[in-house]
Design a protein around this motif. Structure first.
Motif, short mmCIF file in Angstrom:
data_model
loop_
_atom_site.label_atom_id
_atom_site.label_comp_id
_atom_site.label_asym_id
_atom_site.label_seq_id
_atom_site.Cartn_x
_atom_site.Cartn_y
_atom_site.Cartn_z
N PHE A 80 0.84 -1.19 0.00
CA PHE A 80 0.00 0.00 0.00
C PHE A 80 0.88 1.25 0.00
O PHE A 80 0.64 2.19 -0.77
CB PHE A 80 -0.91 -0.04 1.23
N GLU A 81 1.90 1.26 0.82
CA GLU A 81 2.80 2.43 0.89
C GLU A 81 3.52 2.65 -0.43
O GLU A 81 3.70 3.80 -0.86
CB GLU A 81 3.79 2.27 2.04
N ASP A 82 3.95 1.57 -1.10
CA ASP A 82 4.60 1.71 -2.41
C ASP A 82 3.66 2.39 -3.41
O ASP A 82 4.07 3.24 -4.20
CB ASP A 82 5.01 0.35 -2.98
N ARG A 83 2.41 2.00 -3.38
CA ARG A 83 1.43 2.58 -4.31
C ARG A 83 1.18 4.06 -3.99
O ARG A 83 1.03 4.87 -4.89
CB ARG A 83 0.14 1.77 -4.29
N LEU A 84 1.15 4.37 -2.70
CA LEU A 84 0.98 5.78 -2.32
C LEU A 84 2.17 6.61 -2.80
O LEU A 84 2.00 7.72 -3.31
CB LEU A 84 0.80 5.92 -0.81
N LYS A 85 3.37 6.08 -2.65
CA LYS A 85 4.57 6.80 -3.12
C LYS A 85 4.50 7.01 -4.63
O LYS A 85 4.87 8.07 -5.14
CB LYS A 85 5.84 6.06 -2.73
N ALA A 86 4.02 6.01 -5.36
CA ALA A 86 3.88 6.13 -6.81
C ALA A 86 2.84 7.21 -7.15
O ALA A 86 3.03 7.97 -8.10
CB ALA A 86 3.51 4.79 -7.43
N LEU A 87 1.77 7.28 -6.37
CA LEU A 87 0.76 8.32 -6.60
C LEU A 87 1.33 9.70 -6.30
O LEU A 87 1.00 10.67 -6.99
CB LEU A 87 -0.48 8.08 -5.73
N VAL A 88 2.21 9.80 -5.31
CA VAL A 88 2.87 11.09 -5.04
C VAL A 88 3.69 11.48 -6.26
O VAL A 88 3.66 12.64 -6.70
CB VAL A 88 3.76 11.04 -3.77
N ARG A 89 4.41 10.53 -6.84
CA ARG A 89 5.21 10.85 -8.04
C ARG A 89 4.31 11.35 -9.17
O ARG A 89 4.66 12.31 -9.87
CB ARG A 89 6.02 9.63 -8.48
N VAL A 90 3.15 10.73 -9.36
CA VAL A 90 2.21 11.20 -10.38
C VAL A 90 1.77 12.62 -10.05
O VAL A 90 1.73 13.48 -10.94
CB VAL A 90 0.99 10.26 -10.49
N ASN A 167 10.74 14.23 -1.35
CA ASN A 167 10.06 13.95 -0.09
C ASN A 167 8.80 13.08 -0.25
O ASN A 167 7.92 13.13 0.59
CB ASN A 167 9.76 15.25 0.67
N ALA A 168 8.75 12.28 -1.29
CA ALA A 168 7.60 11.41 -1.51
C ALA A 168 7.38 10.48 -0.32
O ALA A 168 6.26 10.32 0.17
CB ALA A 168 7.76 10.60 -2.79
N GLY A 169 8.46 9.89 0.18
CA GLY A 169 8.35 8.98 1.33
C GLY A 169 7.89 9.71 2.58
O GLY A 169 7.06 9.20 3.34
N VAL A 170 8.41 10.91 2.79
CA VAL A 170 8.01 11.71 3.95
C VAL A 170 6.54 12.08 3.85
O VAL A 170 5.81 12.05 4.84
CB VAL A 170 8.89 12.99 4.06
N THR A 171 6.10 12.41 2.65
CA THR A 171 4.69 12.76 2.44
C THR A 171 3.78 11.59 2.77
O THR A 171 2.77 11.74 3.46
CB THR A 171 4.47 13.21 0.97
N VAL A 172 4.16 10.41 2.31
CA VAL A 172 3.36 9.21 2.60
C VAL A 172 3.38 8.93 4.10
O VAL A 172 2.33 8.65 4.70
CB VAL A 172 3.88 8.00 1.79
N ASP A 173 4.55 9.04 4.74
CA ASP A 173 4.64 8.81 6.19
C ASP A 173 3.77 9.81 6.95
O ASP A 173 3.06 9.45 7.89
CB ASP A 173 6.09 8.92 6.67
N LEU A 174 3.84 11.07 6.55
CA LEU A 174 3.03 12.10 7.19
C LEU A 174 1.55 11.77 7.08
O LEU A 174 0.81 11.83 8.07
CB LEU A 174 3.31 13.47 6.54
N PHE A 175 1.13 11.39 5.90
CA PHE A 175 -0.27 11.03 5.70
C PHE A 175 -0.66 9.83 6.54
O PHE A 175 -1.65 9.85 7.26
CB PHE A 175 -0.57 10.76 4.22
N LEU A 176 0.15 8.77 6.48
CA LEU A 176 -0.19 7.54 7.17
C LEU A 176 -0.13 7.68 8.69
O LEU A 176 -0.92 7.05 9.40
CB LEU A 176 0.71 6.40 6.72
N ASN A 177 0.73 8.49 9.18
CA ASN A 177 0.78 8.69 10.64
C ASN A 177 -0.49 9.35 11.15
O ASN A 177 -0.87 9.14 12.30
CB ASN A 177 2.01 9.50 11.04
N GLY A 178 -1.16 10.09 10.29
CA GLY A 178 -2.42 10.70 10.66
C GLY A 178 -3.62 9.82 10.39
O GLY A 178 -4.69 10.00 10.94
N ALA A 179 -3.46 8.82 9.53
CA ALA A 179 -4.59 8.01 9.12
C ALA A 179 -4.45 6.53 9.45
O ALA A 179 -5.37 5.76 9.23
CB ALA A 179 -4.79 8.16 7.61
#
Length: 182
Positions: A80-90, A167-179
């Protein structure tokens, strides 16, 4: 590519550039024609409905391209995290003029017919948002996150638009830490 198809694509490109710069109210079909090197009546040969037909064609092309990129991103990675990082890249690729373009497509919905509004917004929801909602629906079912998948999609995509490749990984971490499901 036939000359007719090439001219149609050139008209769409010129319209898209002007649309991105000025929004729907600022579009001049005469300006589009001059950019392409044709006479204004030629636009109506390719787009009988004029400005609104052109808007529809350009918006649909944008939505289809975005859909392809999202589909590719969702196919990346195993987690799931890999897919979120890919969506950040998009989303990061949607910087500057593209974000403005996406906003312009949305803003123009109030200025077009009900039929066009329903068609463009329906395609946007179905091809851009729904695949991400499906990802979040599955993530909620699997216990990765909790909350309404539609809200999570909206929140994530807005956060992702402000990210960078670095900062794609940081963005995903930030999101997931809240959700993240607790």
């Amino acid at each position: 590519m036939s000359t007719d198809t090439d001219t149609r694509a050139q008209i769409m490109d010129a319209f898209g550039e002007q649309f991105s710069a000025t929004g729907y109210p600022g579009i001049s079909l005469l300006g589009v024609a001059r950019t392409v090197g044709i006479r204004k009546p030629s636009i109506y040969h390719h787009f009988p409905g004029g400005k609104e037909d052109l808007y529809t064609a350009v918006a649909i092309r944008f939505i289809e391209t975005t859909h392809e990129r999202i589909t590719e991103a969702l196919a990346e990675g195993e987690t799931f995290e890999d897919r979120l990082k890919a969506l950040v890249r998009v989303s990061v690729e949607h910087t500057g003029a593209t974000v403005s373009f996406e906003q312009r497509v949305y803003d123009a919905l109030d200025l077009v017919s009900d039929e066009t509004r329903e068609r463009v917004s329906g395609l946007y929801v179905g091809q851009v948002l729904d695949p991400v909602v499906t990802l979040f629906t599955e993530a909620v079912e699997d216990g990765h996150v909790e909350g309404d998948p539609h809200f999570l999609t909206n929140a994530f995509l807005h956060l992702a638009r402000g990210a960078s490749l670095e900062n794609a990984g940081v963005t995903v971490d930030l999101f997931l830490n809240g959700a993240r499901a607790r």
